[in-house]
Design a protein around this motif. Structure first.
Motif, PDB file in Angstrom:
ATOM      1  N   SER A 144      15.829  10.970  27.650  1.00 45.91           N
ATOM      2  CA  SER A 144      16.836  12.007  27.466  1.00 45.91           C
ATOM      3  C   SER A 144      17.841  11.896  28.602  1.00 45.91           C
ATOM      4  CB  SER A 144      16.213  13.407  27.449  1.00 45.91           C
ATOM      5  OG  SER A 144      15.624  13.706  28.706  1.00 45.91           O
ATOM      6  N   ILE A 145      18.943  12.603  28.459  1.00 46.49           N
ATOM      7  CA  ILE A 145      19.997  12.603  29.470  1.00 46.49           C
ATOM      8  C   ILE A 145      20.321  14.041  29.825  1.00 46.49           C
ATOM      9  CG2 ILE A 145      22.393  11.981  29.984  1.00 46.49           C
ATOM     10  CD1 ILE A 145      22.132   9.758  27.883  1.00 46.49           C
ATOM     11  N   ASN A 146      20.418  14.313  31.118  1.00 45.05           N
ATOM     12  CA  ASN A 146      20.898  15.615  31.560  1.00 45.05           C
ATOM     13  C   ASN A 146      21.695  15.443  32.851  1.00 45.05           C
ATOM     14  OD1 ASN A 146      19.038  15.643  33.813  1.00 45.05           O
ATOM     15  ND2 ASN A 146      17.427  16.315  32.409  1.00 45.05           N
ATOM     16  N   THR A 147      22.257  16.512  33.343  1.00 45.86           N
ATOM     17  CA  THR A 147      23.151  16.443  34.501  1.00 45.86           C
ATOM     18  C   THR A 147      22.433  15.938  35.740  1.00 45.86           C
ATOM     19  OG1 THR A 147      24.444  18.271  33.574  1.00 45.86           O
ATOM     20  CG2 THR A 147      24.762  17.782  35.905  1.00 45.86           C
ATOM     21  N   LEU A 148      21.177  16.332  35.938  1.00 43.89           N
ATOM     22  CA  LEU A 148      20.430  15.877  37.107  1.00 43.89           C
ATOM     23  C   LEU A 148      20.151  14.380  37.024  1.00 43.89           C
ATOM     24  CD1 LEU A 148      18.910  16.364  39.730  1.00 43.89           C
ATOM     25  CD2 LEU A 148      16.916  17.059  38.374  1.00 43.89           C
ATOM     26  N   ILE A 149      19.719  13.899  35.874  1.00 45.35           N
ATOM     27  CA  ILE A 149      19.455  12.467  35.703  1.00 45.35           C
ATOM     28  C   ILE A 149      20.710  11.660  35.990  1.00 45.35           C
ATOM     29  CG2 ILE A 149      19.018  10.706  33.940  1.00 45.35           C
ATOM     30  CD1 ILE A 149      16.975  12.647  32.708  1.00 45.35           C
ATOM     31  N   GLU A 150      21.830  12.116  35.487  1.00 43.49           N
ATOM     32  CA  GLU A 150      23.086  11.406  35.728  1.00 43.49           C
ATOM     33  C   GLU A 150      23.463  11.407  37.205  1.00 43.49           C
ATOM     34  OE1 GLU A 150      26.378  11.639  32.823  1.00 43.49           O
ATOM     35  OE2 GLU A 150      25.305  13.412  32.092  1.00 43.49           O
ATOM     36  N   SER A 151      23.295  12.555  37.852  1.00 43.87           N
ATOM     37  CA  SER A 151      23.652  12.658  39.265  1.00 43.87           C
ATOM     38  C   SER A 151      22.781  11.751  40.118  1.00 43.87           C
ATOM     39  CB  SER A 151      23.527  14.114  39.727  1.00 43.87           C
ATOM     40  OG  SER A 151      24.411  14.949  39.008  1.00 43.87           O
ATOM     41  N   GLU A 152      21.502  11.686  39.810  1.00 40.70           N
ATOM     42  CA  GLU A 152      20.606  10.798  40.549  1.00 40.70           C
ATOM     43  C   GLU A 152      21.017   9.343  40.352  1.00 40.70           C
ATOM     44  OE1 GLU A 152      16.519  13.504  40.463  1.00 40.70           O
ATOM     45  OE2 GLU A 152      16.890  12.043  38.874  1.00 40.70           O
ATOM     46  N   ALA A 153      21.363   8.977  39.134  1.00 35.89           N
ATOM     47  CA  ALA A 153      21.797   7.608  38.859  1.00 35.89           C
ATOM     48  C   ALA A 153      23.075   7.286  39.614  1.00 35.89           C
ATOM     49  CB  ALA A 153      22.003   7.412  37.363  1.00 35.89           C
ATOM     50  N   LEU A 154      24.023   8.211  39.615  1.00 35.43           N
ATOM     51  CA  LEU A 154      25.290   7.997  40.317  1.00 35.43           C
ATOM     52  C   LEU A 154      25.081   7.828  41.813  1.00 35.43           C
ATOM     53  CD1 LEU A 154      28.364   8.009  40.673  1.00 35.43           C
ATOM     54  CD2 LEU A 154      28.246  10.523  40.689  1.00 35.43           C
ATOM     55  N   VAL A 155      24.304   8.707  42.420  1.00 34.31           N
ATOM     56  CA  VAL A 155      24.104   8.657  43.868  1.00 34.31           C
ATOM     57  C   VAL A 155      23.369   7.378  44.268  1.00 34.31           C
ATOM     58  CG1 VAL A 155      22.918   9.749  45.814  1.00 34.31           C
ATOM     59  CG2 VAL A 155      24.235  11.150  44.198  1.00 34.31           C
ATOM     60  N   ARG A 156      22.356   6.993  43.522  1.00 30.83           N
ATOM     61  CA  ARG A 156      21.603   5.787  43.859  1.00 30.83           C
ATOM     62  C   ARG A 156      22.451   4.537  43.661  1.00 30.83           C
ATOM     63  NH1 ARG A 156      16.200   8.278  40.916  1.00 30.83           N
ATOM     64  NH2 ARG A 156      15.853   9.859  42.545  1.00 30.83           N
ATOM     65  N   TYR A 157      23.270   4.525  42.631  1.00 30.16           N
ATOM     66  CA  TYR A 157      24.191   3.403  42.410  1.00 30.16           C
ATOM     67  C   TYR A 157      25.214   3.333  43.543  1.00 30.16           C
ATOM     68  CZ  TYR A 157      27.654   0.479  39.973  1.00 30.16           C
ATOM     69  OH  TYR A 157      28.542  -0.510  39.618  1.00 30.16           O
TER      70      TYR A 157
END
Length: 208
Positions: free
Chosen positions: A94-107
């Motif tokens: 699934s996708i949610n705002t937290l998952i996206e934010s974690e992906a962005l910060v780690r990238y």
């Protein structure tokens, strides 16, 4: 309430870094709201504000039409293919705002980015920015995050939002987002308004 008003006002008209940001991340949108972030993406690139547009590497799920569709639509808006970069998120159910934010910060940490914009539909911009800041402060505090809201779409139109499960006029989604912010803050998963405002003050004063 004054803190919330100040924070929201500043996020809807944020300052820009002295140099172009390393990238601008588009939070996943349903088809009803995609035009908002696509319009902002085109402005960011054509104005030289960001050389890269970042999108989540994910198949269609949770109301998100998927990376391939987003790339196609962004290029149809006039963005060169080389300006569009995928952000890995691993295997997702699934996708949610937290998952996206974690992906962005780690990238961003992997790429050693110093500054990024976060872009979402205006009704979601507050929570998207707050979530990105919450994750960055825990995992990559050197990252400066800037707000660039998506283009405005008709507020009275009924649209699908929130992982494709919520349908309401865009104007009503503002209250829905505030309710979610309150819920996540009480759980300890989201920074307080005061802390995010303090982050903005420190960022703008150059003392990170």
């Amino acid at each position: 309430m004054n803190t919330v008003i100040e924070l929201l006002t500043r996020l809807l008209s944020d300052t820009r870094p002295q140099e172009p940001a390393d990238g601008a991340y588009l939070y996943c949108q349903t088809i009803d709201n995609q035009r908002s972030v696509f319009g902002a993406a085109c402005s960011l690139v054509t104005q030289g504000v960001s050389p890269r547009i970042l999108i989540l590497e994910a198949d269609a799920m949770s109301g998100y039409p998927g990376e391939a569709q987003c790339r196609e639509q962004l290029q149809a808006c006039g963005l060169p293919a080389e300006t569009i970069h995928g952000v890995p998120a691993g295997k997702l159910s699934s996708i949610n705002t937290l998952i996206e934010s974690e992906a962005l910060v780690r990238y961003s940490k992997q790429k050693r980015y110093g500054a990024v914009y976060v872009v979402s539909s205006p009704f979601h911009q507050l929570r998207a920015f707050m979530t990105a800041v919450t994750v960055a402060q825990a995992e990559y505090p050197q990252l400066s995050i800037y707000s660039y809201p998506g283009s405005t779409l008709p507020w009275m139109d009924a649209v699908v939002h929130s992982q494709g499960t919520l349908q309401a006029p865009r104007r009503q989604l503002i209250q829905e987002e505030l309710t979610r912010i309150d819920t996540y803050q009480k759980k300890g998963d989201l920074a307080r308004f005061e802390d995010v405002l303090d982050y903005l003050n420190r960022r703008d004063m150059g003392r990170r």
